[in-house]
Scaffold this motif. Structure first.
Motif, PDB file in Angstrom:
ATOM      1  N   ARG A  25     -32.411  16.875  -7.954  1.00  0.00           N
ATOM      2  CA  ARG A  25     -31.054  17.372  -8.169  1.00  0.00           C
ATOM      3  C   ARG A  25     -30.219  17.114  -6.929  1.00  0.00           C
ATOM      4  NH1 ARG A  25     -32.206  16.492 -12.413  1.00  0.00           N
ATOM      5  NH2 ARG A  25     -33.164  17.885 -13.901  1.00  0.00           N
ATOM      6  N   ARG A  26     -28.947  16.843  -7.136  1.00  0.00           N
ATOM      7  CA  ARG A  26     -28.041  16.575  -6.016  1.00  0.00           C
ATOM      8  C   ARG A  26     -27.836  17.846  -5.201  1.00  0.00           C
ATOM      9  NH1 ARG A  26     -23.891  12.192  -8.699  1.00  0.00           N
ATOM     10  NH2 ARG A  26     -25.420  11.432 -10.176  1.00  0.00           N
ATOM     11  N   VAL A  27     -28.013  17.708  -3.877  1.00  0.00           N
ATOM     12  CA  VAL A  27     -27.856  18.864  -2.991  1.00  0.00           C
ATOM     13  C   VAL A  27     -26.842  18.613  -1.880  1.00  0.00           C
ATOM     14  CG1 VAL A  27     -30.154  19.799  -3.467  1.00  0.00           C
ATOM     15  CG2 VAL A  27     -29.836  18.204  -1.547  1.00  0.00           C
ATOM     16  N   GLY A  28     -26.313  17.407  -1.788  1.00  0.00           N
ATOM     17  CA  GLY A  28     -25.330  17.135  -0.748  1.00  0.00           C
ATOM     18  C   GLY A  28     -24.955  15.675  -0.665  1.00  0.00           C
ATOM     19  N   GLU A  29     -24.131  15.391   0.324  1.00  0.00           N
ATOM     20  CA  GLU A  29     -23.687  14.020   0.601  1.00  0.00           C
ATOM     21  C   GLU A  29     -23.727  13.791   2.103  1.00  0.00           C
ATOM     22  OE1 GLU A  29     -19.738  13.316  -0.897  1.00  0.00           O
ATOM     23  OE2 GLU A  29     -20.441  13.126  -2.959  1.00  0.00           O
ATOM     24  N   ALA A  30     -23.804  12.534   2.478  1.00  0.00           N
ATOM     25  CA  ALA A  30     -23.748  12.147   3.887  1.00  0.00           C
ATOM     26  C   ALA A  30     -23.048  10.797   3.979  1.00  0.00           C
ATOM     27  CB  ALA A  30     -25.149  12.056   4.476  1.00  0.00           C
ATOM     28  N   GLN A  31     -22.513  10.528   5.128  1.00  0.00           N
ATOM     29  CA  GLN A  31     -21.882   9.240   5.409  1.00  0.00           C
ATOM     30  C   GLN A  31     -22.800   8.467   6.347  1.00  0.00           C
ATOM     31  OE1 GLN A  31     -18.445   8.354   4.389  1.00  0.00           O
ATOM     32  NE2 GLN A  31     -18.927  10.012   2.985  1.00  0.00           N
ATOM     33  N   GLY A  32     -22.909   7.178   6.124  1.00  0.00           N
ATOM     34  CA  GLY A  32     -23.722   6.350   7.002  1.00  0.00           C
ATOM     35  C   GLY A  32     -23.274   4.905   6.935  1.00  0.00           C
ATOM     36  N   PHE A  33     -23.562   4.176   8.004  1.00  0.00           N
ATOM     37  CA  PHE A  33     -23.218   2.758   8.041  1.00  0.00           C
ATOM     38  C   PHE A  33     -24.311   1.966   7.343  1.00  0.00           C
ATOM     39  CE2 PHE A  33     -23.143  -1.518   9.787  1.00  0.00           C
ATOM     40  CZ  PHE A  33     -21.805  -1.838   9.607  1.00  0.00           C
ATOM     41  N   ALA A  34     -23.938   1.190   6.340  1.00  0.00           N
ATOM     42  CA  ALA A  34     -24.871   0.363   5.573  1.00  0.00           C
ATOM     43  C   ALA A  34     -24.751  -1.086   6.039  1.00  0.00           C
ATOM     44  CB  ALA A  34     -24.563   0.470   4.084  1.00  0.00           C
ATOM     45  N   ASN A  35     -25.823  -1.578   6.661  1.00  0.00           N
ATOM     46  CA  ASN A  35     -25.814  -2.964   7.132  1.00  0.00           C
ATOM     47  C   ASN A  35     -25.516  -3.947   6.010  1.00  0.00           C
ATOM     48  OD1 ASN A  35     -26.392  -2.652   9.903  1.00  0.00           O
ATOM     49  ND2 ASN A  35     -28.558  -2.341   9.449  1.00  0.00           N
ATOM     50  N   ALA A  36     -26.103  -3.722   4.847  1.00  0.00           N
ATOM     51  CA  ALA A  36     -25.957  -4.672   3.736  1.00  0.00           C
ATOM     52  C   ALA A  36     -24.526  -4.761   3.230  1.00  0.00           C
ATOM     53  CB  ALA A  36     -26.887  -4.293   2.596  1.00  0.00           C
ATOM     54  N   ARG A  37     -23.726  -3.737   3.518  1.00  0.00           N
ATOM     55  CA  ARG A  37     -22.331  -3.733   3.067  1.00  0.00           C
ATOM     56  C   ARG A  37     -21.356  -3.848   4.232  1.00  0.00           C
ATOM     57  NH1 ARG A  37     -22.111   0.488  -1.977  1.00  0.00           N
ATOM     58  NH2 ARG A  37     -24.087  -0.115  -2.902  1.00  0.00           N
ATOM     59  N   ALA A  38     -21.892  -3.790   5.438  1.00  0.00           N
ATOM     60  CA  ALA A  38     -21.067  -3.826   6.652  1.00  0.00           C
ATOM     61  C   ALA A  38     -19.935  -2.803   6.558  1.00  0.00           C
ATOM     62  CB  ALA A  38     -20.527  -5.233   6.905  1.00  0.00           C
ATOM     63  N   ALA A  39     -20.293  -1.607   6.082  1.00  0.00           N
ATOM     64  CA  ALA A  39     -19.296  -0.563   5.884  1.00  0.00           C
ATOM     65  C   ALA A  39     -19.975   0.806   5.885  1.00  0.00           C
ATOM     66  CB  ALA A  39     -18.572  -0.764   4.556  1.00  0.00           C
ATOM     67  N   VAL A  40     -19.169   1.821   6.115  1.00  0.00           N
ATOM     68  CA  VAL A  40     -19.646   3.190   5.971  1.00  0.00           C
ATOM     69  C   VAL A  40     -19.649   3.512   4.478  1.00  0.00           C
ATOM     70  CG1 VAL A  40     -19.140   5.618   6.457  1.00  0.00           C
ATOM     71  CG2 VAL A  40     -18.830   3.884   8.251  1.00  0.00           C
ATOM     72  N   VAL A  41     -20.751   4.083   4.009  1.00  0.00           N
ATOM     73  CA  VAL A  41     -20.885   4.446   2.596  1.00  0.00           C
ATOM     74  C   VAL A  41     -21.232   5.922   2.480  1.00  0.00           C
ATOM     75  CG1 VAL A  41     -21.617   2.132   1.894  1.00  0.00           C
ATOM     76  CG2 VAL A  41     -23.344   3.840   2.520  1.00  0.00           C
ATOM     77  N   THR A  42     -20.998   6.439   1.288  1.00  0.00           N
ATOM     78  CA  THR A  42     -21.397   7.811   0.980  1.00  0.00           C
ATOM     79  C   THR A  42     -22.745   7.766   0.271  1.00  0.00           C
ATOM     80  OG1 THR A  42     -19.091   8.503   0.763  1.00  0.00           O
ATOM     81  CG2 THR A  42     -20.759   9.926  -0.254  1.00  0.00           C
ATOM     82  N   GLU A  43     -23.654   8.584   0.761  1.00  0.00           N
ATOM     83  CA  GLU A  43     -24.968   8.719   0.134  1.00  0.00           C
ATOM     84  C   GLU A  43     -25.053  10.052  -0.583  1.00  0.00           C
ATOM     85  OE1 GLU A  43     -28.530   7.316   2.722  1.00  0.00           O
ATOM     86  OE2 GLU A  43     -27.133   8.386   4.002  1.00  0.00           O
ATOM     87  N   GLU A  44     -25.660  10.037  -1.745  1.00  0.00           N
ATOM     88  CA  GLU A  44     -26.032  11.265  -2.426  1.00  0.00           C
ATOM     89  C   GLU A  44     -27.363  11.694  -1.829  1.00  0.00           C
ATOM     90  OE1 GLU A  44     -24.510  13.040  -4.725  1.00  0.00           O
ATOM     91  OE2 GLU A  44     -22.996  11.663  -5.491  1.00  0.00           O
ATOM     92  N   ILE A  45     -27.490  12.973  -1.515  1.00  0.00           N
ATOM     93  CA  ILE A  45     -28.781  13.529  -1.085  1.00  0.00           C
ATOM     94  C   ILE A  45     -29.313  14.318  -2.273  1.00  0.00           C
ATOM     95  CG2 ILE A  45     -29.978  15.023   0.539  1.00  0.00           C
ATOM     96  CD1 ILE A  45     -27.591  14.495   2.490  1.00  0.00           C
ATOM     97  N   LEU A  46     -30.502  13.947  -2.705  1.00  0.00           N
ATOM     98  CA  LEU A  46     -31.132  14.604  -3.844  1.00  0.00           C
ATOM     99  C   LEU A  46     -32.432  15.255  -3.384  1.00  0.00           C
ATOM    100  CD1 LEU A  46     -29.914  11.593  -4.935  1.00  0.00           C
ATOM    101  CD2 LEU A  46     -30.316  12.811  -7.051  1.00  0.00           C
ATOM    102  N   GLU A  47     -32.815  16.313  -4.086  1.00  0.00           N
ATOM    103  CA  GLU A  47     -34.025  17.042  -3.687  1.00  0.00           C
ATOM    104  C   GLU A  47     -34.810  17.467  -4.913  1.00  0.00           C
ATOM    105  OE1 GLU A  47     -34.181  19.900  -0.207  1.00  0.00           O
ATOM    106  OE2 GLU A  47     -34.238  21.296  -1.907  1.00  0.00           O
ATOM    107  N   LEU A  48     -36.126  17.403  -4.779  1.00  0.00           N
ATOM    108  CA  LEU A  48     -37.031  17.928  -5.782  1.00  0.00           C
ATOM    109  C   LEU A  48     -37.699  19.144  -5.158  1.00  0.00           C
ATOM    110  CD1 LEU A  48     -38.501  17.649  -8.505  1.00  0.00           C
ATOM    111  CD2 LEU A  48     -40.145  16.139  -7.353  1.00  0.00           C
ATOM    112  N   ALA A  49     -37.418  20.308  -5.732  1.00  0.00           N
ATOM    113  CA  ALA A  49     -37.938  21.566  -5.139  1.00  0.00           C
ATOM    114  C   ALA A  49     -39.366  21.823  -5.568  1.00  0.00           C
ATOM    115  CB  ALA A  49     -37.045  22.725  -5.547  1.00  0.00           C
TER     116      ALA A  49
END
Length: 155
Positions: A131-155
Motif C-alpha cells: 500500500r502507498r505510504v508516501g512519496e519522495a523526490q530523487g534524481f533518476a540517472n536514466a531520465r536525467a531529472a528529478v522524479v517523484t517516487e511512490e513509497i509502498l509498504e507491505l505490513a
C-alpha cells in the motif's frame, strides 16, 4: 513456470544485457549513470552478492533467466527491488516472482519505491499487498531529472 533460485555467475551476463534497454532503464529510473559500463555493473553486483544483509534471487521463466529480485536495507528496513527483461513484460512473470519471493522473505514491514509513472510496477506491488505510504523526490540517472517516487509498504 516461474522459479526463483540463487544467482549463478552466468546470470550476470543476462542481467547486464537486460539493463541495456533504454525504455526499461527509463521505467526503473534509478539505474547506473552509464548502463553500458560493465565494470560498474560488475562492482555493483559483487557488492550485492557479498553482502550478507542482502537477499538476491534470479527469476526464471520456463528455465530462461528473465530477471531478478533483490532485498536490501534502507534505514534498517528491508526494501524490495526487481528487474524483469522488457521482452517478458505484461505476462504476469514479475507479479508471480514478487509473490513467490515474499513467501520466502517474510520479514515485515518491507518497502518498495517506484517512479510514480511506472504504473505496471505499482500494480505488481499492489497485487502483492503493498500500500502507498508516501512519496519522495530523487534524481533518476536514466531520465536525467528529478522524479517523484511512490513509497509502498507491505505490513
Amino acid at each position: 513456470m516461474i522459479e526463483l533460485r540463487p544467482v549463478e555467475p552466468a546470470d550476470l551476463d543476462k542481467f547486464f544485457e537486460y539493463q541495456q534497454d533504454p525504455e526499461a532503464n527509463r521505467m526503473a529510473g534509478f539505474s547506473a549513470k552509464n548502463p553500458a559500463d560493465r565494470g560498474v555493473f560488475d562492482h555493483y553486483w559483487q557488492s550485492l552478492l557479498n553482502d550478507k544483509a542482502v537477499t538476491v534471487r534470479t527469476v526464471t521463466a520456463d528455465g530462461e533467466v528473465v530477471g531478478n529480485v533483490v532485498v536490501y536495507r534502507t534505514d534498517d528496513v528491508p526494501e524490495l527491488s526487481y528487474w524483469t527483461a522488457k521482452s517478458h513484460w505484461g505476462r504476469g512473470i514479475t507479479t508471480a516472482a514478487v509473490e513467490q519471493f515474499l513467501r520466502e522473505f517474510t520479514e515485515r514491514p518491507i518497502r518498495a519505491r517506484v517512479v510514480k509513472d511506472n504504473v505496471g510496477s505499482i500494480k505488481v506491488l499492489e497485487k502483492a499487498g503493498f500500500r502507498r505510504v508516501g512519496e519522495a523526490q530523487g534524481f533518476a540517472n536514466a531520465r536525467a531529472a528529478v522524479v517523484t517516487e511512490e513509497i509502498l509498504e507491505l505490513a
